[in-house]
Every structure is written in structure tokens, then in C-alpha cells.
Design a protein around this motif. Structure first.
Motif, PDB file in Angstrom:
ATOM      1  N   LEU A 245     126.200  84.843  -0.192  1.00 25.06           N
ATOM      2  CA  LEU A 245     124.894  84.437   0.347  1.00 25.06           C
ATOM      3  C   LEU A 245     124.937  84.338   1.867  1.00 25.06           C
ATOM      4  O   LEU A 245     123.986  84.698   2.557  1.00 25.06           O
ATOM      5  CB  LEU A 245     124.462  83.094  -0.244  1.00 25.06           C
TER       6      LEU A 245
ATOM      7  N   LEU B  22     125.101  88.003   3.271  1.00 28.34           N
ATOM      8  CA  LEU B  22     124.010  88.924   2.961  1.00 28.34           C
ATOM      9  C   LEU B  22     122.640  88.261   2.955  1.00 28.34           C
ATOM     10  O   LEU B  22     121.650  88.895   2.630  1.00 28.34           O
ATOM     11  CB  LEU B  22     124.280  89.618   1.625  1.00 28.34           C
ATOM     12  N   PHE B  23     122.581  86.983   3.293  1.00 25.22           N
ATOM     13  CA  PHE B  23     121.259  86.358   3.446  1.00 25.22           C
ATOM     14  C   PHE B  23     121.144  85.673   4.806  1.00 25.22           C
ATOM     15  O   PHE B  23     120.245  85.979   5.585  1.00 25.22           O
ATOM     16  CB  PHE B  23     121.010  85.353   2.309  1.00 25.22           C
ATOM     17  N   VAL B  24     122.095  84.780   5.118  1.00 22.30           N
ATOM     18  CA  VAL B  24     122.018  84.052   6.384  1.00 22.30           C
ATOM     19  C   VAL B  24     122.294  84.991   7.555  1.00 22.30           C
ATOM     20  O   VAL B  24     121.511  85.065   8.507  1.00 22.30           O
ATOM     21  CB  VAL B  24     123.004  82.866   6.384  1.00 22.30           C
TER      22      VAL B  24
END
Lengths: 290, 290
Positions: free
Chosen positions: B27, B30-32
Motif C-alpha cells: 500500500l 503503490l498508493f501513498v
């Protein structure tokens, strides 16, 4: 607040209540009728999809009904690019499901059994992830892959699909864990089971329905995703991407056929799951009664 | 907890972190990290041929807002009205399922979810067929002269709003259902015993207690509806473009990454700001209690 919400006016004439009850009887016909209309609305596009899979269309557009045929069911996979897109979707959805189910379940277990630093931050990130709009996530990932000069394709699709599935898995499994008595695990360990065996013999069987539901949810999310996948796919086409591309020059009826297959398959899994659950709870109720 | 074996202590302390590490890292990376890259990209200048350089180029933001203000307004308009439509349609149905569907509750919930097993691109295409000028809905009405020949739904804001309300409908119904389901039936009975009529029971007991579900439903429907562009692309026309579409085009066609990133960032910040205001206004339970 519920106590405050109660009416503070006990001196109401009972006649009003009686009249209201009679009016409610009409309402009790209206509401179910309304709910079933909503159901019809929900199923309307599905009915169209299934129906137009039998449409004997000859042009490029599958919009006007021109007679019944089984032609499209005779060769549903006759369009090579569509079939390969479907295969890509099945591959990414399977990988996405397996990886996100394992990682998401681990997060759920950690939250259930231990207190750890950073839990609030992780939870916030997962909620933000679910709440964030797909366009933003997709474009953000694209900027990352561009600045890292990563080639776009199947690996980046899987990276993205696992990412947006993890929070859904973690939350689904956590909901199942919420009703799980930790003293069962302690009992197993007191009886000499190692942590691994405790997990395999006690924890996993208890949470398995939750894990299974989470895995199916993740599979459906990955299989269906269009927006995020379209940003990170490069030239690789998944099934939704292929269908979307086909709208430019007419969507062939085979799409309706494959859509019907997916609907029937997913529906069978869901209905079976629901039946098993209700059968099991009825059996448990019977055992409790005995 | 279990046996305080010294050997296990380190393992116990580390265990939650080991469990959380892979999913959390996924996460984070690949998100933050992509959100950070998006922010950095939005402050770059240059073009695709000569390359982009970071230069604190805040000008992208006013530029994007200026050129595409109409598309932002469209997104708010269609996404906002779709959320209201979904709320108005979902609440009575959720109410009936929660209070009056009896043992068939889970069957109805399953029926709400089943259509969403089919890829949403295919469902939106089916709506295109249904709403088309000579499609199965409009053609019969025109044939019996209930509607004038030149009436159209497709390519209008109505079609886009309806499509959005349909696409995100379960996100509205399920949280409302969950909060209605949790309402303590004894409170409803108590209100009735105190001579509240049906309307008062609903207005002063059931409705206030279901507000958390409405809150969640509006969020889960509104955020993706504002940012969606697939419905608009398939069901809308030239004049109905929403900002999600612009972002996608800027990335995929114009390759003006800094402008595209700033557009996405404005969308994200705008949604976050609205979310905070919304939470301030409606997120507390006491507003309906008094």
C-alpha cells in the motif's frame, strides 16, 4: 440520543394512531411493490445483456432486435483478440485474488491478535484507498510508473489490482474475526500447538468463510476494474478494456454471451454460498434446540 | 496471554509487524508513493518531447481550473444529482428489506448485489441499448405517440445521472440497510407504546438512527460518481464531459502529464475538502436527535 429521539408527547389521542395504522396498511402494499420495481431496475441491463446475446443481428450494431438465434452461443470465443483479453483478465484476477487475499488476511490477523504501532495510520490509508476516486489512483500510479520508467503491462496491472483489493480483503476478514473468541487460540497453544499449527487447525477453519468471501470479492473487483487498469495497462488489454475499446466500432454479441457466462457463474457461486450458509445456521439452530 | 516463554517474546513483539509488513509495504509503495509522485508531477513544467522538469510550477493549477471549470462543474452536477437520486431510490427499498422482508432479507440483498457481478462496462453498454433513440424503452412509446419523435435520453445529462446512480447503487443501499437493520426493535415498539404514530416513529426514531448509514452511503456513492467518466463517455454526449474524462485524455492522448496531474490533484483535494465540510455538517449524530 435514542432516548431524546422518543416523542415527549404522551397525551396523543389514540384515534390518530388507529388512523395512521390503517393508512400504513396501504403503505405496506406500496413499499414492497416499490422495492420490487427497484429490483427490476437493477436487473434491467442484465436482462438486456442476456437477451441481446440471442439477437440475430447482422450489422455491427447490436441495438435493434432482429430475431432469435443461438449463433453466438455456438462460437462464443470466435474473436481471437477478445478471447486473449479474457485470458489476460482471468490471469490478473487470479493473481490479484491470491496475493491480496494472503496479504489482506495477514493485516486482519495482526489487527485482531496484537496491538502494534502504526495501526491507526494503516487503517486510515486503507479507508482513504477505498474512498479515493479511481481516476486519481490510476493517474497517480501512472505518474509513478512513468517516473520510475517501468514498462506498462501485465505486471503493473497485477501490482495495481492487488493494491486496491487489499483493503477490501482486510476489512472483510476482520469482520469475520470480530466474532472469534481468542481464548480458542490460547487453549490450542496451552495444549502445546505451535503458532503455525494453531493457525492451521484453529484460526483458519474459523475464519475460512470470511477469507473465501474476501477472495471472491477480490476476484470480482480485479475482473471488473476498468478505470485504474486502463491507466496502468499500456498496450495490454483486459476484458473490460477490450469491450470498452469495441464501443468505438460496435460491440459484438459475443460480449453479451461471455457477460452472461460470467453472470451465471458468479450468480451460482453466490447463491450456493448463501444456501450453504442458511443450511448451516438452520442445522446449528436445530443442534442448539436439542 | 499464553506462556511467557522467553524464546517467544521477541517473536511475539515482532509478529504483528511481520504480518503487516508485506501488505503495508504494498500500500505504501503503490498508493501513498504514487500520490506523492502525482503531487510532484503536478508541479513540473516542460513537454513530452523535451521532457518534464520539476520547477515548483504552481501555474498548472490555475491553468487547469480555468480551462476545465465547466467539466468540474459537470462532475459536481451529475455526480451530486446521481447521489441524491440513489439516496431517494435506495432508502425506501432498504427500509422495506430491513423491517418487512422477514426471512427473505438475505435473498433480497443477494438480488441487489447479483447484477453487479457483470462487468460495469457491459452494464453501461446495456443502458446505452435500453435508452437509445429507437431502443426497447423509447421506440414503443414513440410508436403509440406517447412521446414525440424527437425526444432523446441518450447523450443528455439525464442519461449520465441515471447511469451514475445505477452504477454506484449498492454502495448507497448496503450501508443504509446495515444501519436500519441495527435499529433496536424495542425502541420502535416503545415509541409505539408512547402513542407515536407511524410517521412519528419513523421521523423521530428510525430516521435519526439510520443517519450513519446515510452518511456512509452518500460518501461511498458520491466520491466515485463525481470522478467517474465511463458513464459519461458511453451515455453522455459532447456537451456533458466530466473532469475524469479530461484527466484521462490529458494523460493518454495529450501526454501533458503535469497539467493532467494537477487536474487530478484538484479533484482529489476538492473531494477531500467537501468530505471534511460534509463531516462537519452531517457527521455528528446529535443533529437529528433533538
Amino acid at each position: 440520543m435514542p432516548a431524546q429521539a422518543l416523542p415527549r408527547d404522551p397525551a396523543r389521542r389514540p384515534a390518530a394512531g388507529v388512523r395512521a395504522r390503517r393508512r400504513f396498511r396501504l403503505g405496506s402494499l406500496l413499499l414492497p411493490a416499490y422495492t420490487h420495481l427497484v429490483m427490476l431496475w437493477l436487473f434491467a441491463p442484465i436482462i438486456v445483456m442476456v437477451l441481446y446475446g440471442f439477437n440475430n443481428t447482422h450489422g455491427r450494431l447490436n441495438i435493434v432486435w432482429s430475431g432469435f438465434t443461438l449463433r453466438w452461443y455456438a462460437n462464443p470465443f470466435s474473436i481471437p483478440t477478445m478471447t486473449s483479453a479474457l485470458v489476460v483478465s482471468l490471469i490478473t484476477a487470479t493473481l490479484g485474488m491470491v496475493i491480496s487475499t494472503v496479504l489482506g488476511t495477514m493485516i486482519a490477523l495482526a489487527g485482531h491478535r496484537y496491538h502494534y504501532r502504526g495501526r491507526t495510520i494503516l487503517d486510515a490509508v486503507m479507508v482513504l484507498n477505498i474512498a479515493a476516486s479511481e481516476v486519481v489512483i490510476g493517474s497517480a500510479m501512472l505518474t509513478l510508473f512513468i517516473s520510475a520508467s517501468m514498462p506498462l503491462g501485465l505486471p503493473t496491472i497485477v501490482l495495481a489490482q492487488v493494491m486496491f483489493s487489499i483493503p477490501f480483503v482486510a476489512i472483510t476478514v476482520r469482520a469475520r474475526l470480530a466474532g472469534f473468541d481468542p481464548s480458542l487460540e490460547e487453549a490450542a497453544q496451552d495444549l502445546g500447538a505451535s503458532p503455525l499449527w494453531t493457525f492451521l487447525l484453529v484460526t483458519l477453519p474459523v475464519i475460512f468463510p470470511g477469507v473465501l468471501a474476501a477472495a471472491l470479492l477480490a476476484f470480482a473487483l480485479c475482473m471488473d476494474d476498468y478505470v485504474i487498469t486502463s491507466f496502468v495497462s499500456g498496450n495490454t488489454l483486459t476484458f473490460p478494456l477490450w469491450v470498452y475499446g469495441a464501443t468505438r466500432y460496435g460491440v459484438p454479441p459475443q460480449v453479451n454471451v461471455v457477460g452472461t457466462f460470467i453472470f451465471v457463474g458468479g450468480g451460482l457461486v453466490a447463491v450456493t454460498g448463501a444456501l450453504v450458509r442458511s443450511w448451516r445456521s438452520r442445522r446449528l439452530a436445530k443442534e442448539a434446540a436439542l | 496471554m499464553g506462556r511467557p516463554a522467553l524464546r517467544l517474546r521477541w517473536g511475539r513483539a515482532l509478529a504483528p509487524y511481520l504480518l503487516v509488513l508485506p501488505g503495508g509495504a504494498w500500500l505504501l509503495l503503490l498508493f501513498v508513493l504514487p500520490i506523492v509522485t502525482l503531487a510532484i508531477t503536478s508541479l513540473q513544467s516542460g513537454d513530452f518531447i523535451t521532457g518534464f522538469v520539476f520547477s515548483w510550477n504552481f501555474a498548472n493549477y490555475p491553468l487547469g481550473l480555468q480551462i476545465y471549470s465547466e467539466q468540474y462543474v459537470h462532475a459536481l452536477e451529475y455526480g451530486g444529482s446521481a447521489t441524491i437520486v440513489a439516496l431517494v431510490v435506495a432508502y425506501p427499498a432498504a427500509y422495506w428489506i430491513a423491517f418487512h422482508a422477514g426471512p427473505r432479507k438475505s435473498a433480497y440483498l443477494l438480488a441487489v448485489l447479483l447484477p453487479f457481478f457483470v462487468s460495469f462496462v457491459i452494464r453501461t453498454l446495456a443502458w446505452e441499448t435500453l435508452l437509445s433513440d429507437n431502443g426497447p424503452l423509447l421506440a414503443p412509446l414513440k410508436a403509440i405517440h406517447l412521446l414525440p419523435e424527437d425526444v432523446r435520453v441518450l447523450a443528455t445529462p439525464v442519461a449520465v445521472t441515471g447511469g451514475l446512480a445505477y452504477t454506484f447503487f449498492p454502495y448507497m443501499l448496503l450501508p443504509i440497510y446495515a444501519s436500519l437493520e441495527k435499529v433496536d426493535r424495542r425502541l420502535v415498539e416503545a415509541a409505539g407504546d408512547l402513542y407515536a404514530n407511524r410517521y412519528q416513529v419513523f421521523r423521530r426514531v428510525i430516521l435519526p438512527l439510520s443517519i450513519p448509514g446515510v452518511f456512509a452511503g452518500v460518501l461511498l456513492t458520491g466520491i466515485p460518481a463525481v470522478a467517474d467518466y465511463v458513464n459519461q463517455d458511453i451515455l453522455g454526449g459532447v456537451g456533458t464531459t466530466m473532469v475524469g474524462r479530461v484527466i484521462e485524455q490529458q494523460f493518454e492522448v495529450n501526454t501533458n502529464y503535469p497539467l493532467a496531474a494537477s487536474l487530478a490533484f484538484i479533484l482529489m483535494l476538492g473531494l477531500l475538502a467537501m468530505l471534511l465540510v460534509y463531516q462537519r455538517l452531517f457527521g455528528t449524530e446529535e443533529i437529528m436527535g433533538g
